[in-house]
Design a protein around this motif. Structure first.
Motif, PDB file in Angstrom:
ATOM      1  N   ASN A 131     -24.250 -22.365 -24.337  1.00 17.96           N
ATOM      2  CA  ASN A 131     -23.658 -21.207 -25.003  1.00 17.96           C
ATOM      3  C   ASN A 131     -22.968 -20.286 -24.006  1.00 17.96           C
ATOM      4  OD1 ASN A 131     -23.700 -18.371 -26.225  1.00 17.96           O
ATOM      5  ND2 ASN A 131     -24.304 -19.648 -27.965  1.00 17.96           N
ATOM      6  N   ALA A 132     -21.781 -19.817 -24.356  1.00 15.01           N
ATOM      7  CA  ALA A 132     -21.008 -18.959 -23.457  1.00 15.01           C
ATOM      8  C   ALA A 132     -21.746 -17.664 -23.131  1.00 15.01           C
ATOM      9  CB  ALA A 132     -19.651 -18.647 -24.075  1.00 15.01           C
ATOM     10  N   ARG A 133     -22.580 -17.201 -24.026  1.00 17.37           N
ATOM     11  CA  ARG A 133     -23.340 -15.975 -23.758  1.00 17.37           C
ATOM     12  C   ARG A 133     -24.310 -16.172 -22.590  1.00 17.37           C
ATOM     13  NH1 ARG A 133     -22.509 -16.405 -29.217  1.00 17.37           N
ATOM     14  NH2 ARG A 133     -21.630 -14.553 -30.260  1.00 17.37           N
ATOM     15  N   LYS A 134     -24.888 -17.356 -22.515  1.00 16.56           N
ATOM     16  CA  LYS A 134     -25.792 -17.651 -21.401  1.00 16.56           C
ATOM     17  C   LYS A 134     -25.023 -17.803 -20.094  1.00 16.56           C
ATOM     18  CE  LYS A 134     -29.326 -19.911 -24.248  1.00 16.56           C
ATOM     19  NZ  LYS A 134     -30.099 -21.159 -24.478  1.00 16.56           N
ATOM     20  N   LEU A 135     -23.837 -18.381 -20.168  1.00 14.63           N
ATOM     21  CA  LEU A 135     -23.010 -18.493 -18.966  1.00 14.63           C
ATOM     22  C   LEU A 135     -22.563 -17.112 -18.497  1.00 14.63           C
ATOM     23  CD1 LEU A 135     -20.800 -21.575 -19.954  1.00 14.63           C
ATOM     24  CD2 LEU A 135     -22.801 -21.542 -18.455  1.00 14.63           C
ATOM     25  N   ALA A 136     -22.221 -16.240 -19.442  1.00 16.82           N
ATOM     26  CA  ALA A 136     -21.827 -14.876 -19.083  1.00 16.82           C
ATOM     27  C   ALA A 136     -22.976 -14.136 -18.410  1.00 16.82           C
ATOM     28  CB  ALA A 136     -21.360 -14.119 -20.326  1.00 16.82           C
ATOM     29  N   ALA A 137     -24.203 -14.431 -18.838  1.00 17.85           N
ATOM     30  CA  ALA A 137     -25.360 -13.803 -18.202  1.00 17.85           C
ATOM     31  C   ALA A 137     -25.487 -14.231 -16.749  1.00 17.85           C
ATOM     32  CB  ALA A 137     -26.635 -14.157 -18.975  1.00 17.85           C
ATOM     33  N   GLN A 138     -25.134 -15.487 -16.454  1.00 17.36           N
ATOM     34  CA  GLN A 138     -25.144 -15.942 -15.058  1.00 17.36           C
ATOM     35  C   GLN A 138     -24.084 -15.209 -14.244  1.00 17.36           C
ATOM     36  OE1 GLN A 138     -25.282 -20.245 -14.438  1.00 17.36           O
ATOM     37  NE2 GLN A 138     -25.981 -20.522 -16.542  1.00 17.36           N
ATOM     38  N   VAL A 139     -22.903 -15.010 -14.830  1.00 12.38           N
ATOM     39  CA  VAL A 139     -21.849 -14.250 -14.143  1.00 12.38           C
ATOM     40  C   VAL A 139     -22.335 -12.828 -13.853  1.00 12.38           C
ATOM     41  CG1 VAL A 139     -19.521 -13.299 -14.354  1.00 12.38           C
ATOM     42  CG2 VAL A 139     -19.989 -15.630 -15.143  1.00 12.38           C
ATOM     43  N   ALA A 140     -22.974 -12.208 -14.842  1.00 14.70           N
ATOM     44  CA  ALA A 140     -23.485 -10.852 -14.655  1.00 14.70           C
ATOM     45  C   ALA A 140     -24.512 -10.791 -13.527  1.00 14.70           C
ATOM     46  CB  ALA A 140     -24.092 -10.338 -15.962  1.00 14.70           C
ATOM     47  N   ARG A 141     -25.377 -11.794 -13.447  1.00 11.89           N
ATOM     48  CA  ARG A 141     -26.379 -11.809 -12.386  1.00 11.89           C
ATOM     49  C   ARG A 141     -25.730 -11.959 -11.012  1.00 11.89           C
ATOM     50  NH1 ARG A 141     -29.418 -14.793 -16.228  1.00 11.89           N
ATOM     51  NH2 ARG A 141     -28.803 -16.795 -15.301  1.00 11.89           N
ATOM     52  N   VAL A 152     -24.314  -9.423  -5.801  1.00 13.14           N
ATOM     53  CA  VAL A 152     -23.354  -8.990  -4.778  1.00 13.14           C
ATOM     54  C   VAL A 152     -23.424  -7.480  -4.591  1.00 13.14           C
ATOM     55  CG1 VAL A 152     -20.899  -8.792  -4.239  1.00 13.14           C
ATOM     56  CG2 VAL A 152     -21.810 -10.958  -5.078  1.00 13.14           C
ATOM     57  N   LEU A 153     -23.538  -6.735  -5.679  1.00 14.47           N
ATOM     58  CA  LEU A 153     -23.645  -5.279  -5.575  1.00 14.47           C
ATOM     59  C   LEU A 153     -24.896  -4.885  -4.790  1.00 14.47           C
ATOM     60  CD1 LEU A 153     -22.606  -4.212  -9.189  1.00 14.47           C
ATOM     61  CD2 LEU A 153     -21.341  -3.716  -7.097  1.00 14.47           C
ATOM     62  N   LYS A 209     -18.843  -6.187 -21.670  1.00  8.40           N
ATOM     63  CA  LYS A 209     -19.074  -5.546 -22.967  1.00  8.40           C
ATOM     64  C   LYS A 209     -20.542  -5.500 -23.345  1.00  8.40           C
ATOM     65  CE  LYS A 209     -17.668  -5.836 -27.835  1.00  8.40           C
ATOM     66  NZ  LYS A 209     -16.798  -6.533 -28.827  1.00  8.40           N
ATOM     67  N   ASN A 210     -21.286  -6.566 -23.027  1.00  9.59           N
ATOM     68  CA  ASN A 210     -22.631  -6.705 -23.597  1.00  9.59           C
ATOM     69  C   ASN A 210     -23.772  -6.818 -22.594  1.00  9.59           C
ATOM     70  OD1 ASN A 210     -21.722  -6.949 -26.434  1.00  9.59           O
ATOM     71  ND2 ASN A 210     -20.785  -8.845 -25.728  1.00  9.59           N
ATOM     72  N   LEU A 211     -23.464  -6.994 -21.308  1.00 10.51           N
ATOM     73  CA  LEU A 211     -24.536  -7.327 -20.369  1.00 10.51           C
ATOM     74  C   LEU A 211     -24.666  -6.334 -19.219  1.00 10.51           C
ATOM     75  CD1 LEU A 211     -23.996 -11.204 -20.240  1.00 10.51           C
ATOM     76  CD2 LEU A 211     -25.592  -9.906 -21.664  1.00 10.51           C
ATOM     77  N   GLY A 212     -24.241  -5.110 -19.437  1.00  9.11           N
ATOM     78  CA  GLY A 212     -24.537  -4.049 -18.485  1.00  9.11           C
ATOM     79  C   GLY A 212     -23.631  -3.926 -17.283  1.00  9.11           C
ATOM     80  N   LEU A 213     -22.479  -4.585 -17.298  1.00 13.19           N
ATOM     81  CA  LEU A 213     -21.574  -4.468 -16.147  1.00 13.19           C
ATOM     82  C   LEU A 213     -20.566  -3.328 -16.287  1.00 13.19           C
ATOM     83  CD1 LEU A 213     -20.654  -8.094 -15.026  1.00 13.19           C
ATOM     84  CD2 LEU A 213     -22.502  -6.607 -14.252  1.00 13.19           C
ATOM     85  N   ALA A 214     -20.584  -2.644 -17.405  1.00 14.28           N
ATOM     86  CA  ALA A 214     -19.642  -1.537 -17.612  1.00 14.28           C
ATOM     87  C   ALA A 214     -19.769  -0.524 -16.478  1.00 14.28           C
ATOM     88  CB  ALA A 214     -19.903  -0.856 -18.954  1.00 14.28           C
ATOM     89  N   GLY A 215     -18.635  -0.167 -15.882  1.00 16.51           N
ATOM     90  CA  GLY A 215     -18.610   0.792 -14.785  1.00 16.51           C
ATOM     91  C   GLY A 215     -18.851   0.184 -13.422  1.00 16.51           C
ATOM     92  N   LYS A 216     -19.259  -1.079 -13.379  1.00 12.33           N
ATOM     93  CA  LYS A 216     -19.568  -1.730 -12.103  1.00 12.33           C
ATOM     94  C   LYS A 216     -18.420  -2.623 -11.621  1.00 12.33           C
ATOM     95  CE  LYS A 216     -24.503  -1.721 -13.183  1.00 12.33           C
ATOM     96  NZ  LYS A 216     -25.724  -2.532 -13.404  1.00 12.33           N
ATOM     97  N   VAL A 217     -17.412  -2.789 -12.459  1.00 16.15           N
ATOM     98  CA  VAL A 217     -16.254  -3.623 -12.120  1.00 16.15           C
ATOM     99  C   VAL A 217     -15.001  -2.763 -12.215  1.00 16.15           C
ATOM    100  CG1 VAL A 217     -14.889  -5.648 -12.740  1.00 16.15           C
ATOM    101  CG2 VAL A 217     -17.389  -5.709 -12.964  1.00 16.15           C
TER     102      VAL A 217
END
Length: 281
Positions: free
Chosen positions: A129-139, A144-145, A170-178
């Motif tokens: 599922n793309a949502r799970k892949l997006a979670a890996q990107v977020a991690r 890195v931060l 949008k959904n995994l808490g990266l708002a403001g960090k990119v």
């Protein structure tokens, strides 16, 4: 032994060439049968000689991408500390079925331009599922931060990496960090060629105008306070139609003619455009 090595070399070259030609046949069929208004900056008509040359470059690019695929084992990045630099860390996010080694050349070009904190990441497996892949990107971004101590990062995303990044913002808490997101041939509204893949996981979610992508666009196409720059080509043999690689709310939709999907990763024109936008305030 020599003939065995020669046979392997021929196969390594022929298979990417066959795949490239097959996808361009689909591209031609799609262009002839699903007329769409040209995307911003797209030029028409295409010149036959330039198209033929672009197809050869795309086949060579896919061959190089396939040959360097195993280098992921050496290329995956886990930064231990930030290197002294005036720029924000840059994270490179690959597309469907790829890995961090897809950005070997881009990473080298960015470092030559003074971007010392450049990290390529991998997410797996592509069929979930793309949502799970997006979670890996977020991690990866959070890692890195944390390791570099930076407040924000910039992302360069190829293909499916773009929609995954938008979902994470949008959904995994990266708002403001990119701060900036530069997408290269990303099917933000999906691609019709995904219908040729099994209807499961991310492949189904990347279909043209899929419910996942329609939902992702709700409330704004460019989430998380990030500035988006969409680089695309009308000759992209994976993204159909070409206009799906653009976002109406982006800071810029830049058309780079006569580039195939994999060639976007290795084009000097693309590298220059990425560097210019990363350096711009």
């Amino acid at each position: 032994m020599i003939w065995i090595l020669s046979l392997i070399l021929v196969v390594v070259i022929l298979i990417p060439t066959y795949v490239t030609l097959a996808f361009y046949l689909v591209w031609h069929y799609d262009r002839r049968n699903f007329q769409a208004p040209p995307a911003e900056g797209e030029r028409d008509p295409l010149r036959g000689s330039a198209v033929a040359r672009a197809i050869l470059v795309e086949a060579a690019s896919l061959t190089f991408l396939s040959g360097t695929y195993p280098l992921r084992l050496l290329h995956d990045a886990s930064p231990k500390r930030a290197r002294a630099c005036d720029h924000r860390p840059v994270i490179l996010v690959h597309g469907y079925g790829g890995n961090s080694a897809n950005f070997l050349w881009m990473q080298w070009r960015l470092r030559r331009q003074g971007f010392r904190n450049v990290y390529a990441v991998s997410y797996t497996p592509p069929h979930i599922n793309a949502r799970k892949l997006a979670a890996q990107v977020a991690r990866h971004v959070e890692n890195v931060l944390a390791r570099t101590g930076a407040e924000q990062v910039d992302l360069v995303c190829h293909s499916m990496g773009g929609p995954l990044t938008r979902y994470a913002l949008k959904n995994l808490g990266l708002a403001g960090k990119v701060n900036k997101v530069i997408t290269l041939g990303s099917p933000h509204y999906g691609t019709r060629i995904s219908s040729l893949f099994p209807a499961r996981g991310a492949a189904a979610q990347m279909r043209y105008r899929s419910p996942f992508l329609e939902e992702l666009a709700e409330g704004g196409q460019c989430p998380g306070e990030a500035r988006f720059y969409c680089l695309y080509s009308e000759l992209d043999n994976f993204v159909m139609p070409a206009s799906t690689a653009t976002l109406a709310d982006a800071e810029e939709n830049l058309h780079l003619p006569y580039l195939g999907h994999c060639a976007l990763l290795y084009s000097p024109r693309v590298a220059r455009a990425v560097c210019e936008r990363l350096k711009a305030d």
